[in-house]
Design an enzyme around this catalytic site. Structure first.
Site, PDB file in Angstrom:
ATOM      1  N   CYS A 193      64.961  17.098  37.054  1.00  0.00           N
ATOM      2  CA  CYS A 193      64.226  16.700  35.508  1.00  0.00           C
ATOM      3  C   CYS A 193      63.437  15.715  35.355  1.00  0.00           C
ATOM      4  O   CYS A 193      62.827  14.728  35.976  1.00  0.00           O
ATOM      5  CB  CYS A 193      65.809  15.623  35.220  1.00  0.00           C
ATOM      6  SG  CYS A 193      65.571  15.435  33.380  1.00  0.00           S
ATOM      7  N   CYS A 222      58.712  18.648  28.287  1.00  0.00           N
ATOM      8  CA  CYS A 222      59.563  18.729  29.360  1.00  0.00           C
ATOM      9  C   CYS A 222      58.798  18.632  30.790  1.00  0.00           C
ATOM     10  O   CYS A 222      57.830  19.703  30.605  1.00  0.00           O
ATOM     11  CB  CYS A 222      59.775  20.231  29.038  1.00  0.00           C
ATOM     12  SG  CYS A 222      61.573  21.262  30.047  1.00  0.00           S
TER      13      CYS A 222
END
Ligand code: PYC
Length: 318
Positions: A94, A244
């Site tokens: 992540c 992202c």
């Protein structure tokens, strides 16, 4: 799922990275008996999944919330071991979460500017806390797996996209014809969901059976200082408020494979909320090592109370 019968208090620090939240647990979680991070995640899933649901689901969380549990690292050179999770499960890599955890560790006074090592399920991640509060990290090896994969969606018709790995599997689509802005979230979500469903139904995946659970719609930037804007549809049906980190890595891999970005050159990736990550890469065989730079800010320092007398204490989803 076994649920605790006693009241529990978790110490958490909330941050956001370009608008995308990271809720980092810094104390109060039950001790885990597993030694490896894989064993610890299996244990969390089997015996303590209520931590994930209580923190990411309503009424304390919301669908976009990403959690990070800090654990003792195995390697004494590492600043922490971290397990990321979201509204539907446990995550591989992540990117925004790595930046959020770095900002949290800096806020706690645990790290100062310089290089630091984090243990994650996908391996060691080295991040740099810069003097100006920005954080950069070298992501896992990323690559374009397939180019121009055609699909046929119910509402958006025939689309093409590249399949790439950037720590998660992505389908990156440019020819969706949608405006990527906060004014168009409903259409963007519908398109992301339909692409995901179409890929699943057609059995189209990543290498070695990898599930493409992130859909990245890319378009011309809204900001003058950006190269492109994206909307990233995430596994739980929400969109990434940040550009992202893994999605920007997948984009870099596609640009590198297409010969459209040279090693060391900077790609400025805007998110649908208008935040920005910078990405560069270095080649590594037929893959790349992406480097992502962004910034996170701490928003709250909280004691989360989980009291079994509350019927909704472990969270609910709609
Ligand atoms: O930054 O890699 C990322 C990410 C994945 C899902 C949400 N954020």
């Amino acid at each position: 799922m076994p649920l605790p019968t006693d009241r529990i208090e978790l110490n958490v620090i909330d941050s956001h990275t370009g608008g995308e939240p990271t809720r980092t647990i810094i104390g109060g979680a039950p001790a885990l008996t597993g030694e490896t991070i894989a064993e610890q995640i299996a244990e969390l899933e089997a015996d303590h999944d209520w931590i994930r649901t209580a923190l990411t689901h309503e009424p304390r969380g919301y669908e976009a919330m990403v959690g990070a549990l800090l654990l003792h690292p195995d390697n004494s050179d590492a600043v922490a071991r971290v397990v990321f999770f979201n509204n539907v499960g446990y995550l591989g890599m992540c990117g925004h979460g790595t930046i959020g955890v770095a900002a949290t560790l800096a806020y706690l006074g645990n790290i100062s500017p310089g290089e630091h090592l984090l243990e994650t399920i996908v391996g060691d991640v080295i991040f740099t806390l810069h003097e100006d509060n920005r954080v950069s990290f070298a992501n896992v090896l990323s690559y374009r797996y397939r180019q121009s994969v055609a699909i046929d969606t119910p509402s958006f018709g025939k689309l093409t996209g590249d399949i790439a790995f950037g720590g998660n599997w992505f389908y990156l689509c440019n020819d969706h014809g949608l405006e990527i802005s906060m004014n168009n979230l409903e259409q963007l979500r519908l398109c992301g969901r339909e692409i995901r469903q179409t890929l699943d139904a057609a059995g189209i995946g990543g290498a070695e059976g990898g599930i493409i659970d992130h859909i990245e719609l890319v378009g011309p930037p809204n900001r003058e200082d950006a190269d492109a804007v994206n909307y990233v549809y995430c596994p739980g049906g929400e969109y990434d408020r940040s550009p992202c980190g893994t999605g920007t890595s997948a984009k870099l891999a596609c640009l590198a494979a297409a010969g459209k970005l040279a090693p060391g050159d900077t790609w400025r990736q805007e998110s649908v909320t208008g935040s920005l990550f910078e990405g560069t890469y270095q080649p590594s065989g037929d893959k790349i090592v992406p480097r992502i730079m962004g910034e996170a800010f701490v928003t709250a320092e909280t004691k989360v109370v989980i009291d079994p007398i509350d019927p909704l204490t472990f969270g609910f989803r709609h």
